[in-house]
Structure formats: structure tokens, C-alpha cells
Motif scaffolding. Structure first.
Motif, PDB file in Angstrom:
ATOM      1  N   LEU A 107       0.815  -1.218   0.000  1.00 12.43           N
ATOM      2  CA  LEU A 107       0.000   0.000   0.000  1.00 12.43           C
ATOM      3  C   LEU A 107       0.848   1.267   0.000  1.00 12.43           C
ATOM      4  O   LEU A 107       0.374   2.325  -0.386  1.00 12.43           O
ATOM      5  N   GLY A 108       2.096   1.176   0.469  1.00 15.69           N
ATOM      6  CA  GLY A 108       3.029   2.294   0.336  1.00 15.69           C
ATOM      7  C   GLY A 108       2.870   3.387   1.370  1.00 15.69           C
ATOM      8  O   GLY A 108       2.546   3.146   2.533  1.00 15.69           O
ATOM      9  N   GLN A 109       3.098   4.629   0.917  1.00 13.97           N
ATOM     10  CA  GLN A 109       3.205   5.784   1.812  1.00 13.97           C
ATOM     11  C   GLN A 109       1.855   6.239   2.358  1.00 13.97           C
ATOM     12  O   GLN A 109       0.814   6.035   1.733  1.00 13.97           O
ATOM     13  N   ARG A 110       1.909   6.863   3.554  1.00 16.38           N
ATOM     14  CA  ARG A 110       0.803   7.649   4.115  1.00 16.38           C
ATOM     15  C   ARG A 110      -0.553   6.946   4.012  1.00 16.38           C
ATOM     16  O   ARG A 110      -1.492   7.457   3.409  1.00 16.38           O
ATOM     17  N   VAL A 111      -0.667   5.786   4.625  1.00 19.43           N
ATOM     18  CA  VAL A 111      -1.924   5.035   4.569  1.00 19.43           C
ATOM     19  C   VAL A 111      -2.753   5.335   5.817  1.00 19.43           C
ATOM     20  O   VAL A 111      -2.337   5.016   6.939  1.00 19.43           O
ATOM     21  N   PRO A 112      -3.929   5.943   5.677  1.00 14.08           N
ATOM     22  CA  PRO A 112      -4.777   6.227   6.840  1.00 14.08           C
ATOM     23  C   PRO A 112      -5.211   4.944   7.541  1.00 14.08           C
ATOM     24  O   PRO A 112      -5.399   3.902   6.899  1.00 14.08           O
ATOM     25  N   ALA A 113      -5.410   5.041   8.847  1.00 17.44           N
ATOM     26  CA  ALA A 113      -5.758   3.860   9.635  1.00 17.44           C
ATOM     27  C   ALA A 113      -7.047   3.213   9.147  1.00 17.44           C
ATOM     28  O   ALA A 113      -7.127   1.984   9.005  1.00 17.44           O
ATOM     29  N   LEU A 114      -8.058   4.024   8.871  1.00 17.59           N
ATOM     30  CA  LEU A 114      -9.349   3.478   8.448  1.00 17.59           C
ATOM     31  C   LEU A 114      -9.223   2.711   7.137  1.00 17.59           C
ATOM     32  O   LEU A 114      -9.778   1.616   6.974  1.00 17.59           O
ATOM     33  N   ASP A 115      -8.474   3.282   6.179  1.00 16.71           N
ATOM     34  CA  ASP A 115      -8.312   2.622   4.881  1.00 16.71           C
ATOM     35  C   ASP A 115      -7.505   1.335   5.012  1.00 16.71           C
ATOM     36  O   ASP A 115      -7.786   0.339   4.334  1.00 16.71           O
ATOM     37  N   LEU A 116      -6.504   1.342   5.889  1.00 15.09           N
ATOM     38  CA  LEU A 116      -5.727   0.129   6.118  1.00 15.09           C
ATOM     39  C   LEU A 116      -6.636  -0.961   6.689  1.00 15.09           C
ATOM     40  O   LEU A 116      -6.593  -2.115   6.248  1.00 15.09           O
ATOM     41  N   GLY A 117      -7.438  -0.597   7.663  1.00 19.86           N
ATOM     42  CA  GLY A 117      -8.343  -1.573   8.267  1.00 19.86           C
ATOM     43  C   GLY A 117      -9.298  -2.181   7.255  1.00 19.86           C
ATOM     44  O   GLY A 117      -9.529  -3.401   7.263  1.00 19.86           O
ATOM     45  N   ARG A 118      -9.850  -1.344   6.380  1.00 17.31           N
ATOM     46  CA  ARG A 118     -10.773  -1.859   5.357  1.00 17.31           C
ATOM     47  C   ARG A 118     -10.062  -2.818   4.407  1.00 17.31           C
ATOM     48  O   ARG A 118     -10.607  -3.865   4.033  1.00 17.31           O
ATOM     49  N   ALA A 119      -8.860  -2.464   4.010  1.00 16.48           N
ATOM     50  CA  ALA A 119      -8.114  -3.313   3.090  1.00 16.48           C
ATOM     51  C   ALA A 119      -7.792  -4.663   3.726  1.00 16.48           C
ATOM     52  O   ALA A 119      -7.964  -5.719   3.091  1.00 16.48           O
ATOM     53  N   VAL A 120      -7.340  -4.639   4.968  1.00 18.47           N
ATOM     54  CA  VAL A 120      -6.972  -5.880   5.645  1.00 18.47           C
ATOM     55  C   VAL A 120      -8.204  -6.744   5.886  1.00 18.47           C
ATOM     56  O   VAL A 120      -8.162  -7.977   5.737  1.00 18.47           O
ATOM     57  N   ALA A 121      -9.332  -6.126   6.233  1.00 19.84           N
ATOM     58  CA  ALA A 121     -10.565  -6.893   6.441  1.00 19.84           C
ATOM     59  C   ALA A 121     -11.006  -7.586   5.157  1.00 19.84           C
ATOM     60  O   ALA A 121     -11.524  -8.708   5.183  1.00 19.84           O
ATOM     61  N   SER A 122     -10.780  -6.926   4.033  1.00 16.49           N
ATOM     62  CA  SER A 122     -11.169  -7.501   2.752  1.00 16.49           C
ATOM     63  C   SER A 122     -10.193  -8.573   2.278  1.00 16.49           C
ATOM     64  O   SER A 122     -10.599  -9.621   1.779  1.00 16.49           O
ATOM     65  N   LEU A 123      -8.895  -8.327   2.471  1.00 14.91           N
ATOM     66  CA  LEU A 123      -7.873  -9.218   1.929  1.00 14.91           C
ATOM     67  C   LEU A 123      -7.568 -10.413   2.821  1.00 14.91           C
ATOM     68  O   LEU A 123      -7.100 -11.444   2.352  1.00 14.91           O
ATOM     69  N   LYS A 124      -7.798 -10.257   4.134  1.00 13.49           N
ATOM     70  CA  LYS A 124      -7.554 -11.327   5.110  1.00 13.49           C
ATOM     71  C   LYS A 124      -6.136 -11.914   4.997  1.00 13.49           C
ATOM     72  O   LYS A 124      -5.954 -13.129   4.826  1.00 13.49           O
ATOM     73  N   PRO A 125      -5.100 -11.082   5.141  1.00 11.75           N
ATOM     74  CA  PRO A 125      -3.725 -11.580   5.041  1.00 11.75           C
ATOM     75  C   PRO A 125      -3.301 -12.323   6.296  1.00 11.75           C
ATOM     76  O   PRO A 125      -3.936 -12.232   7.347  1.00 11.75           O
ATOM     77  N   GLU A 126      -2.182 -13.056   6.156  1.00 13.18           N
ATOM     78  CA  GLU A 126      -1.606 -13.752   7.314  1.00 13.18           C
ATOM     79  C   GLU A 126      -0.851 -12.803   8.236  1.00 13.18           C
ATOM     80  O   GLU A 126      -0.670 -13.090   9.416  1.00 13.18           O
ATOM     81  N   LEU A 127      -0.388 -11.680   7.703  1.00 14.45           N
ATOM     82  CA  LEU A 127       0.277 -10.686   8.555  1.00 14.45           C
ATOM     83  C   LEU A 127       0.205  -9.304   7.926  1.00 14.45           C
ATOM     84  O   LEU A 127       0.004  -9.157   6.725  1.00 14.45           O
ATOM     85  N   VAL A 128       0.366  -8.291   8.790  1.00 13.52           N
ATOM     86  CA  VAL A 128       0.416  -6.887   8.369  1.00 13.52           C
ATOM     87  C   VAL A 128       1.763  -6.320   8.789  1.00 13.52           C
ATOM     88  O   VAL A 128       2.194  -6.502   9.935  1.00 13.52           O
TER      89      VAL A 128
END
Length: 299
Positions: free
Chosen positions: A214-235
Motif C-alpha cells: 500500500l506504500g506511503q501515508r496510509v490512513p488507519a481506516l483505509d488500512l483496516g478496510r483493506a486488511v478486512a477484505s484481503l484477510k492476510p496472514e500478517l500486516v
């Protein structure tokens, strides 16, 4: 193994002799007879670079190049009698330092083309991870340290960073990205430095991870939405710029709260290391050295 050769810009940085001067010395005094690639480019051996250094030393001491050229037989005899600086420049620590020093010399001269030439030599000679771990990452660290101590200007630091970043992005495009395990990588919301994160992405991909960067300057809310959708093994999160413990604590708290429960969170970068107690207290894992790679890969 065939002897390593260098393009003229790299030979110039390694020897301290300007490209224009090398060409002039060749033309007027025949001091070198470089090989040519099929495309017609001059290439120089380590012996050639060593000879250029000897000639530069003589001219710096006041010897005219016309007189120094007359000493060529003696200089070449001395070089041939001396042990080779590195039997395998592609793999040895001496060889890697050779390239890093050349890039630093180019940076000091504000020569971005020279930095690019050195880095391209590295990428043509070494596998991607070896190039990153042995040259690109140490080079960037050294440049950053020299900027902090005032030995390099912001402009000099930036011209190296731009070259390294461009090559890292290119390496990432060519890296495998179809692993079974998945990692999402992002910078803190106020973080603009992403080179470390690019390096982590490269290493994870070569270790068998699929990576969403995701790169630079990722807002917390947007990160949370992405991780909830992608369901990765780690962040993985990167925090380089240190704004103080309170800002770091509040930012990491917001990021962790925005993430789904249970996903492992690794935090790296200079600011994370400076506030390691806070990282651990908030339930994240600190990434600070090579030993942590083993833990990440077992996550």
C-alpha cells in the motif's frame, strides 16, 4: 571466472578520474586500451581501474600526465605482481563495498548518472536479493547516516534515493508474487519514506509470500478496510520519522484498533525501534534485525 568489467562512468567513480579525462588520456597517451561491448561501449577491468588510480596519484603529486604515461611499463608490472583485490567481486564483501564506495563518490559529485551506472552494474552482476541486501540497502543506510551527520546534503541524499527506489520498484515487478501466504504492507499515515517497506516486500516475495504493497501515508481506516477484505496472514507497518513517543503511541493505537482482531502486526523502521517498548505494550511485534526474519517467516 571471467574478470569483472565496468562501464566508463563506474570506472571513473571508482578511480576518481573524470570520464572526460579518461578519454583524453586514452586518446593522447594510450594509457588504456579498454575492451568494447558488442554495442560499442567501453568496459574497464579492475586492473584498468587500479592503473587509473596510480596515474591519478602521480598527477595529484604534480607529475605531468605525459611523464606519468612513460612509467606505464613499470606501473603495469607492479600491478601484475600485486595480489588481486578481490578474486570474486560478485560475491565478496570487498566487491560489494567496491560498488557502494563508487555510488557514494558519485553522490558526493552530484552525479546521478554515475549512481545509476553503478547500481545498474550491481543489478546486472548479482541476483535480486543479493543486490538489495549487499549493496542497495547498505548504500541507502550509509547515505542516510551521512546526511544526518552533514556529510551529504539533502540534494545528494535525494538523488541516490530516487535511483535506489526506481531500481527497487523494477525488482519488485520482476519478483514472484503468487505465494500461498499473504502479507499487507503499509507506511504509517504520516510516513513518506517507503524504501524500507519496498525492501521488505521484495524479501517477502522471494520467500514465498504474496504481497499487497500500500506504500506511503496510509490512513488507519483505509488500512483496516483493506486488511478486512484481503484477510492476510500478517500486516507489516513502517515508521521511520520519529515525532516523539506520544505521537507514535497514538498513531499505532489507531492503526491496531482499525485492524481485524487476531491479525499479526509487525512494525519496523527507526521510529519503531526508538519506541520498542510501546510497540510491545500495544501488542505488536517489533521488526528490528535479521533475526526477526526467521520469526516473520514462521508467523
Amino acid at each position: 571466472m571471467a574478470e569483472r568489467t565496468y562501464r566508463i562512468h563506474v570506472a571513473a567513480e571508482l578511480s576518481g578520474v573524470r570520464v572526460e579525462l579518461i578519454r583524453a588520456w586514452e586518446r593522447r597517451y594510450g594509457v588504456l586500451q579498454p575492451l568494447r561491448t558488442p554495442a560499442g561501449y567501453r568496459v574497464y577491468t579492475e586492473r584498468d581501474v587500479a592503473l587509473l588510480k596510480r596515474l591519478k596519484k602521480l598527477t595529484d603529486e604534480g607529475v605531468a600526465i605525459s611523464e606519468a604515461a612513460k612509467l606505464l611499463p613499470q606501473l603495469l608490472e607492479e600491478l601484475d605482481a600485486a595480489p588481486t583485490a578481490t578474486e570474486d567481486v560478485q560475491g565478496s564483501s570487498t566487491g560489494l563495498e567496491f560498488w557502494r564506495d563508487a555510488a557514494l563518490l558519485a553522490a558526493e559529485a552530484y552525479d546521478q548518472g554515475g549512481v545509476s551506472a553503478v547500481v545498474d552494474e550491481v543489478l546486472s552482476a548479482l541476483p535480486p536479493l543479493k543486490a538489495f541486501e549487499g549493496v542497495l540497502a547498505p548504500l541507502q543506510r550509509e547515505v542516510g547516516e551521512r546526511w544526518h551527520t552533514g556529510e551529504l546534503s539533502v540534494a545528494q541524499e535525494h538523488l541516490v534515493t530516487q535511483v535506489v527506489r526506481a531500481r527497487l520498484v523494477s525488482l519488485l515487478h520482476g519478483a514472484p508474487d503468487s505465494g500461498r501466504r499473504h502479507a499487507v504492507l503499509a507506511c504509517f499515515p504520516d510516513e513518506e519514506h517507503e524504501l524500507g517497506l519496498l525492501g521488505v516486500a521484495l524479501r517477502l516475495r522471494h520467500a514465498g509470500f504474496r504481497v499487497t504493497l500500500l506504500g506511503q501515508r496510509v490512513p488507519a481506516l483505509d488500512l483496516g478496510r483493506a486488511v478486512a477484505s484481503l484477510k492476510p496472514e500478517l500486516v507489516g507497518l513502517s515508521a521511520i520519522t520519529n515525532h516523539g513517543v506520544e505521537v507514535f503511541r497514538d498513531t499505532l493505537t489507531q492503526l491496531i484498533r482499525a485492524l481485524p482482531d487476531g491479525v499479526p502486526v509487525w512494525v519496523g523502521g527507526a521510529a519503531a525501534v526508538a519506541h520498542s517498548d510501546t510497540v510491545v505494550r500495544l501488542g505488536a511485534r517489533l521488526f528490528s534485525d535479521e533475526d526477526d526474519w526467521v520469526k516473520v517467516l514462521k508467523e
